[in-house]
Design a protein around this motif. Structure first.
Motif, PDB file in Angstrom:
ATOM      1  N   ASP A   1       1.024  -1.490  -0.111  1.00 13.11           N
ATOM      2  CA  ASP A   1      -0.145  -0.137  -0.052  1.00 13.11           C
ATOM      3  C   ASP A   1       1.148   1.149   0.014  1.00 13.11           C
ATOM      4  OD1 ASP A   1      -2.622   1.112  -0.224  1.00 13.11           O
ATOM      5  OD2 ASP A   1      -2.473   1.429   1.733  1.00 13.11           O
ATOM      6  N   ASN A   2       1.754   1.333   0.748  1.00 14.60           N
ATOM      7  CA  ASN A   2       2.817   2.200   0.629  1.00 14.60           C
ATOM      8  C   ASN A   2       3.314   2.658  -1.089  1.00 14.60           C
ATOM      9  OD1 ASN A   2       3.620   3.418   3.245  1.00 14.60           O
ATOM     10  ND2 ASN A   2       5.253   1.216   3.867  1.00 14.60           N
ATOM     11  N   GLN A   3       3.573   1.545  -2.096  1.00 19.53           N
ATOM     12  CA  GLN A   3       3.499   2.240  -3.248  1.00 19.53           C
ATOM     13  C   GLN A   3       2.261   1.944  -3.421  1.00 19.53           C
ATOM     14  OE1 GLN A   3       5.636  -1.573  -4.885  1.00 19.53           O
ATOM     15  NE2 GLN A   3       5.701  -2.130  -3.058  1.00 19.53           N
ATOM     16  N   VAL A   4       1.357   2.280  -3.318  1.00 17.25           N
ATOM     17  CA  VAL A   4       0.444   3.585  -3.797  1.00 17.25           C
ATOM     18  C   VAL A   4      -0.095   4.535  -3.619  1.00 17.25           C
ATOM     19  CG1 VAL A   4      -2.369   2.863  -4.371  1.00 17.25           C
ATOM     20  CG2 VAL A   4      -1.072   1.482  -4.034  1.00 17.25           C
TER      21      VAL A   4
ATOM     22  N   GLY B   1       1.454   6.339  -2.064  1.00 21.03           N
ATOM     23  CA  GLY B   1       3.001   7.070  -2.175  1.00 21.03           C
ATOM     24  C   GLY B   1       3.108   7.926  -2.838  1.00 21.03           C
ATOM     25  N   ARG B   2       2.252   7.915  -3.948  1.00 22.76           N
ATOM     26  CA  ARG B   2       1.920   8.258  -5.116  1.00 22.76           C
ATOM     27  C   ARG B   2       0.917   9.509  -5.034  1.00 22.76           C
ATOM     28  NH1 ARG B   2       0.352   4.424 -10.184  1.00 22.76           N
ATOM     29  NH2 ARG B   2       2.103   2.657  -9.385  1.00 22.76           N
ATOM     30  N   TYR B   3       1.059   9.711  -3.934  1.00 21.87           N
ATOM     31  CA  TYR B   3       0.040  11.027  -3.044  1.00 21.87           C
ATOM     32  C   TYR B   3       0.037  11.466  -1.725  1.00 21.87           C
ATOM     33  CZ  TYR B   3      -3.585   8.655  -5.846  1.00 21.87           C
ATOM     34  OH  TYR B   3      -3.866   7.839  -7.226  1.00 21.87           O
ATOM     35  N   GLY B   4       1.830  11.577  -1.441  1.00 21.56           N
ATOM     36  CA  GLY B   4       2.940  11.844  -0.524  1.00 21.56           C
ATOM     37  C   GLY B   4       2.550  11.343   0.665  1.00 21.56           C
ATOM     38  N   PHE B   5       1.798   9.894   1.436  1.00 22.25           N
ATOM     39  CA  PHE B   5       1.250   9.712   1.944  1.00 22.25           C
ATOM     40  C   PHE B   5       2.528   8.284   2.243  1.00 22.25           C
ATOM     41  CE2 PHE B   5      -2.229  12.228   1.507  1.00 22.25           C
ATOM     42  CZ  PHE B   5      -1.751  13.276   2.464  1.00 22.25           C
ATOM     43  N   ILE B   6       2.408   8.068   3.749  1.00 20.14           N
ATOM     44  CA  ILE B   6       2.831   6.369   3.882  1.00 20.14           C
ATOM     45  C   ILE B   6       2.986   6.127   5.260  1.00 20.14           C
ATOM     46  CG2 ILE B   6       4.843   7.602   5.365  1.00 20.14           C
ATOM     47  CD1 ILE B   6       7.014   5.161   3.367  1.00 20.14           C
ATOM     48  N   HIS B   7       2.977   4.923   5.491  1.00 15.66           N
ATOM     49  CA  HIS B   7       2.704   4.168   6.837  1.00 15.66           C
ATOM     50  C   HIS B   7       3.185   4.726   7.540  1.00 15.66           C
ATOM     51  CE1 HIS B   7      -1.455   1.570   5.185  1.00 15.66           C
ATOM     52  NE2 HIS B   7      -0.502   1.399   4.678  1.00 15.66           N
ATOM     53  N   LYS B   8       3.045   4.615   9.133  1.00 15.32           N
ATOM     54  CA  LYS B   8       3.946   5.148   9.581  1.00 15.32           C
ATOM     55  C   LYS B   8       4.672   3.949  10.603  1.00 15.32           C
ATOM     56  CE  LYS B   8       1.931   9.138  12.207  1.00 15.32           C
ATOM     57  NZ  LYS B   8       1.151   9.038  13.484  1.00 15.32           N
TER      58      LYS B   8
ATOM     59  N   VAL C   1      -1.435   5.940   8.523  1.00 14.65           N
ATOM     60  CA  VAL C   1      -0.747   7.040   7.318  1.00 14.65           C
ATOM     61  C   VAL C   1      -0.366   8.682   7.917  1.00 14.65           C
ATOM     62  CG1 VAL C   1      -1.492   5.338   6.153  1.00 14.65           C
ATOM     63  CG2 VAL C   1      -2.860   7.954   6.280  1.00 14.65           C
ATOM     64  N   GLU C   2       0.882   8.649   7.576  1.00 16.10           N
ATOM     65  CA  GLU C   2       0.806   9.890   7.926  1.00 16.10           C
ATOM     66  C   GLU C   2       1.824  10.698   6.245  1.00 16.10           C
ATOM     67  OE1 GLU C   2       4.397  10.317  10.353  1.00 16.10           O
ATOM     68  OE2 GLU C   2       5.632   9.036   9.505  1.00 16.10           O
TER      69      GLU C   2
ATOM     70  N   ALA D   1       7.376  11.790   7.479  1.00 15.58           N
ATOM     71  CA  ALA D   1       8.027  10.424   8.320  1.00 15.58           C
ATOM     72  C   ALA D   1       9.472  10.767   7.500  1.00 15.58           C
ATOM     73  CB  ALA D   1       7.553   9.655   6.773  1.00 15.58           C
ATOM     74  N   LYS D   2       9.537  11.561   6.833  1.00 14.51           N
ATOM     75  CA  LYS D   2      11.383  11.589   5.971  1.00 14.51           C
ATOM     76  C   LYS D   2      11.806  12.749   8.024  1.00 14.51           C
ATOM     77  CE  LYS D   2      14.236  13.972   2.763  1.00 14.51           C
ATOM     78  NZ  LYS D   2      14.218  14.477   1.426  1.00 14.51           N
ATOM     79  N   ASN D   3      11.063  13.565   8.065  1.00 15.84           N
ATOM     80  CA  ASN D   3      11.640  14.329   9.138  1.00 15.84           C
ATOM     81  C   ASN D   3      12.073  13.608  10.534  1.00 15.84           C
ATOM     82  OD1 ASN D   3      11.678  16.506   7.896  1.00 15.84           O
ATOM     83  ND2 ASN D   3      10.135  17.154   8.029  1.00 15.84           N
ATOM     84  N   ARG D   4      10.801  13.203  11.143  1.00 19.18           N
ATOM     85  CA  ARG D   4      11.464  11.858  12.060  1.00 19.18           C
ATOM     86  C   ARG D   4      12.470  10.663  11.541  1.00 19.18           C
ATOM     87  NH1 ARG D   4       8.691   7.075  12.403  1.00 19.18           N
ATOM     88  NH2 ARG D   4       6.981   7.663  11.122  1.00 19.18           N
ATOM     89  N   THR D   5      12.392  10.661  10.548  1.00 24.93           N
ATOM     90  CA  THR D   5      13.480   9.544  10.382  1.00 24.93           C
ATOM     91  C   THR D   5      15.114  10.260  10.296  1.00 24.93           C
ATOM     92  OG1 THR D   5      12.309   8.085   9.377  1.00 24.93           O
ATOM     93  CG2 THR D   5      14.974   7.874   9.192  1.00 24.93           C
ATOM     94  N   GLU D   6      15.239  10.733  10.146  1.00 24.82           N
ATOM     95  CA  GLU D   6      16.613  12.157  10.382  1.00 24.82           C
ATOM     96  C   GLU D   6      16.166  13.078  11.425  1.00 24.82           C
ATOM     97  OE1 GLU D   6      16.240  15.123   7.379  1.00 24.82           O
ATOM     98  OE2 GLU D   6      16.045  14.083   5.854  1.00 24.82           O
TER      99      GLU D   6
END
Length: 452
Positions: free
Chosen positions: A410-413, A415-422, A429-430, A435-440
């Motif tokens: 589902d992340n690959q779907v 993700g086209r709209y700018g979201f990803i599962h936490k 989702v977020e 998610a990128k900022n949290r990872t960094e």
């Protein structure tokens, strides 16, 4: 003079004593027998005895070897000879053909002696010409060929509720996963929840549905069966149909395991691609008669077990039945089946799902389809709906890993709209930026702790 006489008497006495000792020794040895006497015949004689015994041992050993070789197939000892056939006994190719032909004759006689198989109706003939005419009428094309192969994905689930609510939820997520993939790639989908037939239950329903849809949709070029517990995990990967131009059926498997070992595990019939053609019609008509439950399915299972060495005593199943057709008549059936192993046409979930995070970090979808990013992940053995789970697993583990697989896809779907599962184990989702900022931030904190 007196001294000389004494010396002569001493010599005469010693001579008499030696003669008496020899006579006593002979008497003693004669009482020991001839075998004991041989031990005192001297060193040269003992050497000859030892050599004779060694020669006798060599001759006996050579005779035993010749006797053993007489029971072997000597062709297997020659350089460049074909590899031996696996099974209860090693057989030559000719012996194997006779063995399988005898089993198949018995199966056909058994099936003929029972109620004829009529679930599909009469055998379809002239199907290739019928299809061409139907396609010509539907496309208004004189060539009768669609510009792009049309594919229909077929899947099915129980008409009744699952034994647990999580099972029903997973079926819903499973069909949503398949609809997403079909929508992205322009593939039609057929989802069955009807109770098809009292006799063709469980695994065998796929043969009935596929045969029915082939006749109802002659315009479809390929029918793609997927079990409900098979999940697309690479939403960008596309079937390499150009590889299968000379084949009519595609499954995940290995030629060596099917044809040399005659293993019912040499392929997986839970996901297969079937061309809409006369060969496929004939193959389904040869495959499905083993399916009616009860006497026929039980009896057919005994013949399958005779032909497939690693199969246990159980009723006929669809996978064993297909392997049976391929090994008993490879020229007719096996020659048109492509066993795919270069990518995961269906991959075993147990060796894949725990590596999803590593895949996301190192690779990208759409390129591989293998263990770097599997095309399809199959949860065979979990049976999350009916509850007949493989004892090697637990229900919780199956459900947790299937949830991860669904969200991984589902992340690959989304993700086209700018979201990803936490997290893969969470449906929440977020935004991808968050998610990128949290990872960094987590990476910076980890580095600072390591420095301290």
């Amino acid at each position: 003079m007196r001294l000389r006489v004494q010396l002569q008497e001493q010599r005469r006495g010693k001579s008499i004593l030696r003669s008496k000792m020899k006579e006593d020794n002979k008497k003693g040895l004669s009482s020991m027998g001839d075998d004991a006497w041989l031990l005192f015949r001297g060193r040269s004689f003992q050497s000859r005895v030892v050599r004779a015994m060694c020669l006798i041992a060599v001759v006996c050993t050579f005779g035993i070897v010749l006797l053993s070789l007489s029971t072997l197939d000597l062709s297997t000892l020659t350089i460049g000879s074909p590899r031996p056939v696996y099974g209860p006994q090693r057989m030559t190719s000719e012996e194997l053909r006779e063995h399988l032909a005898s089993i198949d004759k018995g199966l056909q006689e058994f099936l003929s002696a029972n109620k004829p198989f009529t679930k599909f109706g009469p055998p379809v003939v002239g199907w290739d010409e019928t299809r061409k005419e139907a396609i010509r009428r539907s496309t208004n094309s004189s060539s009768g060929v669609n510009p792009k192969p049309r594919i229909m994905l077929i899947t099915s689930s129980h008409p009744r509720k699952c034994e647990n609510k999580q099972g029903d939820q997973m079926l819903l997520k499973s069909i949503k996963n398949k609809m997403d993939y079909c929508r992205i790639h322009g593939i039609e989908i057929y989802y069955n929840m009807d109770h098809i037939d009292e006799d063709m239950t469980s695994w065998w329903v796929k043969t009935f549905l596929t045969h029915m849809l082939m006749k109802e949709h002659p315009e479809i070029d390929w029918f793609w069966w997927m079990d409900s517990d098979a999940i697309f995990t690479d939403m960008s990967f596309q079937l390499p149909l150009h590889k299968y131009e000379k084949y009519n059926m595609v499954m995940h498997g290995w030629d060596e395991v099917v044809y040399e070992k005659r293993s019912w595990l040499g392929l997986n019939a839970g996901v297969f691609l079937l061309r809409n053609c006369q060969w496929s019609m004939d193959m389904l008509h040869a495959w499905a008669p083993m399916s009616p439950r009860g006497k026929i399915r039980d009896g057919a299972g005994k013949f399958l077990t005779k032909a497939l060495p690693d199969r246990g005593d159980s009723e006929a199943d669809d996978q064993s039945g297909l392997v049976y057709l391929m090994v008993t008549d490879r020229e007719r059936w096996g020659s048109k089946v492509f066993l795919e192993s270069s990518y995961y046409f269906q991959g075993y979930w147990k060796v894949l799902t725990e590596k999803f995070e590593d895949m996301m970090e190192k690779y990208q979808p759409g390129k591989y389809g293998d263990d770097r990013w599997p095309f399809v992940t199959h949860f065979c053995g979990c049976e999350f709906c009916c509850g007949a789970i493989n004892p090697e697993y637990t229900v919780d583990r199956c459900l947790t890993q299937m949830e991860r697989a669904v969200n991984f896809a589902d992340n690959q779907v989304i993700g086209r709209y700018g979201f990803i599962h936490k997290m893969l184990k969470s449906a929440e989702v977020e935004p991808k930026d968050a998610a990128k900022n949290r990872t960094e931030k987590a990476s910076v904190v980890a580095k600072s702790k390591k420095a301290v």
